[in-house]
Design an enzyme around this catalytic site. Structure first.
Site, short mmCIF file in Angstrom:
data_model
loop_
_atom_site.label_atom_id
_atom_site.label_comp_id
_atom_site.label_asym_id
_atom_site.label_seq_id
_atom_site.Cartn_x
_atom_site.Cartn_y
_atom_site.Cartn_z
N LYS A 1 -21.63 12.53 -30.04
CA LYS A 1 -22.48 12.87 -28.89
C LYS A 1 -21.58 13.14 -27.69
O LYS A 1 -21.45 12.31 -26.78
CB LYS A 1 -23.46 11.72 -28.63
CG LYS A 1 -24.81 12.22 -28.15
CD LYS A 1 -25.88 11.19 -28.34
CE LYS A 1 -27.09 11.47 -27.51
NZ LYS A 1 -27.71 12.78 -27.68
N GLU B 1 -29.50 21.37 -37.39
CA GLU B 1 -30.39 20.62 -36.50
C GLU B 1 -30.74 21.49 -35.31
O GLU B 1 -30.44 22.69 -35.29
CB GLU B 1 -29.74 19.30 -36.07
CG GLU B 1 -28.43 19.45 -35.32
CD GLU B 1 -27.91 18.11 -34.81
OE1 GLU B 1 -28.70 17.23 -34.44
OE2 GLU B 1 -26.68 17.96 -34.78
N ARG C 1 -22.36 4.24 -32.38
CA ARG C 1 -22.17 5.70 -32.36
C ARG C 1 -21.32 6.11 -31.16
O ARG C 1 -20.51 7.03 -31.24
CB ARG C 1 -23.54 6.40 -32.35
CG ARG C 1 -23.42 7.90 -32.58
CD ARG C 1 -24.77 8.55 -32.81
NE ARG C 1 -25.63 8.44 -31.65
CZ ARG C 1 -26.92 8.80 -31.63
NH1 ARG C 1 -27.50 9.26 -32.73
NH2 ARG C 1 -27.62 8.68 -30.53
N1 PLP Z 1 -29.27 15.57 -32.62
C1 PLP Z 1 -28.82 15.83 -31.38
C2 PLP Z 1 -27.95 17.02 -31.19
C3 PLP Z 1 -29.17 14.97 -30.32
O1 PLP Z 1 -28.75 15.23 -29.09
C4 PLP Z 1 -30.01 13.87 -30.56
C5 PLP Z 1 -30.34 12.94 -29.49
O2 PLP Z 1 -29.79 11.93 -29.33
C6 PLP Z 1 -30.45 13.65 -31.87
C7 PLP Z 1 -30.07 14.51 -32.87
C8 PLP Z 1 -31.32 12.48 -32.19
O3 PLP Z 1 -30.58 11.30 -32.25
P1 PLP Z 1 -31.26 9.91 -31.95
O4 PLP Z 1 -32.40 9.78 -32.89
O5 PLP Z 1 -30.19 8.92 -32.24
O6 PLP Z 1 -31.70 9.95 -30.55
C1 COI Z 2 -31.83 11.98 -26.92
O1 COI Z 2 -32.77 12.19 -27.69
O2 COI Z 2 -31.58 10.87 -26.46
C2 COI Z 2 -30.93 13.05 -26.53
O3 COI Z 2 -29.87 12.76 -26.07
C3 COI Z 2 -31.34 14.44 -26.68
C4 COI Z 2 -31.23 15.19 -25.40
C5 COI Z 2 -31.49 16.62 -25.74
C6 COI Z 2 -32.18 14.71 -24.35
#
Ligand code: PLP
Ligand code: COI
Length: 341
Positions: free
Chosen positions: A184, A220, A82
């Site tokens: 991200k 989201e 990612r």
């Molecule tokens: N959506 C956003 C905007 C995020 O910042 C995060 C955090 O990483 C997620 C979703 C969840 O992603 P993940 O499950 O890969 O941590």
């Molecule tokens: C994560 O879940 O790793 C994120 O980056 C989300 C952030 C809002 C702490």
């Protein structure tokens, strides 16, 4: 290795400086060898690309202590790929995926004393990130970049741990069609700060963002994807090209289908149908699965039947299975768990 004497049980989600971090530099068209270093501070030029035009991307993952005492990470290869997608979208040189996974392991190993013990409720949060570091004044990508990873022990993202939260429908938008919502990038979070401060000031824990094109579909929150459970136990998650492809959400959908035998759907979720769901949760590395008890849209309340006291039954099963896999007492699908030591 002796653990640090920290109050593991009462940690919040905040930064604590740990002993070692990883740094690699990109210059003259290539990445250097990278190394672990002690200095937590970064010195850069006043005109660095990241400072002027926010050229930065990041990742987030965790290290866990399993029931039998190993330290593991969860699907770090997906964070690596990612981050390549994020870097490409911001015209940054991708950091090689195998080196990303190796550097995560190095940082966790070097900070093993900060990995919270099994059963403490805390974990080691790992933050890989990358930014343009040389001076840039015309609007263009930097030529030089720094890739870094630090780690910090954390507790639950939302105060109160697994207690259901209340969220509001945001009047602000998070991501534009064909924009950067699916990667991200730090810029996505900068522009969400006013919205989250506003939500907190109004007594809400988080924002529910709708799609900015029609404002009819659920996207989201600022830091997590949504899962919903229908009254007949189907697990539903929004499909959208403008949300971050959460690794936690992808894992939960797999677990729901293959471990719990539930029907799963990734599809458009209209705000109008939110009132008909039985359960709602936020999922992400930081959020894990945080149950939502109530959604408020300009004073109009949607209260899920699961209530404000505890997670709904399906959310609880998903939570137990996912964390069981991460903590090593439920067998993981092939390749999900990387043992560090
Ligand atoms: N959506 C956003 C905007 C995020 O910042 C995060 C955090 O990483 C997620 C979703 C969840 O992603 P993940 O499950 O890969 O941590
Ligand atoms: C994560 O879940 O790793 C994120 O980056 C989300 C952030 C809002 C702490």
């Amino acid at each position: 290795m002796e653990k640090k004497n920290l109050d593991w049980e009462n940690m919040g989600f905040s930064y604590m400086q740990t002993d070692k971090r990883y740094v690699a530099n990109y210059k003259d068209g290539k990445w250097d060898d990278g190394a672990l270093i002690d200095d937590a501070n970064i010195v850069m030029n006043e005109c660095a690309g990241v400072l002027q035009y926010s050229q930065s991307v990041f990742e987030g993952l965790k290290a866990y202590t399993t029931e039998d005492g190993h330290i593991v990470t969860f699907r770090p290869d997906l964070n690596a790929s990612r981050m390549v997608d994020s870097a490409k979208r911001l015209e940054m040189p991708p950091f090689p995926e195998d080196r990303f996974v190796d550097a995560v392991a190095q940082v966790v190993k070097a900070n093993a004393a900060y990995v919270p013990p099994y059963g403490s409720g805390a974990t080691l949060y790992i933050r890989p990130y990358m930014f343009g570091i040389n001076p840039v004044i015309g609007v263009k990508p930097a030529d030089e970049y720094q890739f870094r990873i630090f780690a910090t022990p954390v507790g639950p993202y939302f105060k109160g741990g697994a207690k259901p939260i209340t969220i509001c429908v945001s009047d602000f938008d998070r991501a534009a069609p064909h924009g950067t919502g699916h990667i991200k990038a730090g810029l996505n979070y900068a522009m969400s700060l006013h919205a989250i401060v506003t939500a907190h000031a109004n007594g809400f824990d988080e924002n529910m963002y709708l799609d900015s094109a029609t404002r009819t579909k659920v996207e989201e929150t600022g830091g997590a994807n949504f899962i919903f459970v229908t009254k007949d136990n189907k697990v539903v998650t929004p499909h959208s090209s403008t949300i971050l492809p959460s690794i936690t959400r992808r894992s939960i959908m797999y677990v729901a289908e293959h471990y719990l035998g539930l029907e799963v759907e990734e599809r458009d979720v209209y705000f109008d149908e939110v009132k008909d769901f039985a359960e709602c949760g936020l999922c992400g590395t930081a959020a894990v699965i945080s149950p939502v008890g109530k959604v408020v849209n300009h004073g109009e309340e949607i209260c899920f039947p699961s209530g404000m006291e505890k997670m709904g039954p399906v959310t609880q099963k998903l939570y137990d299975t996912l964390t069981g896999i991460q903590m090593g007492h439920i067998e993981a699908p092939e390749g999900w768990i990387k043992v560090i030591e």
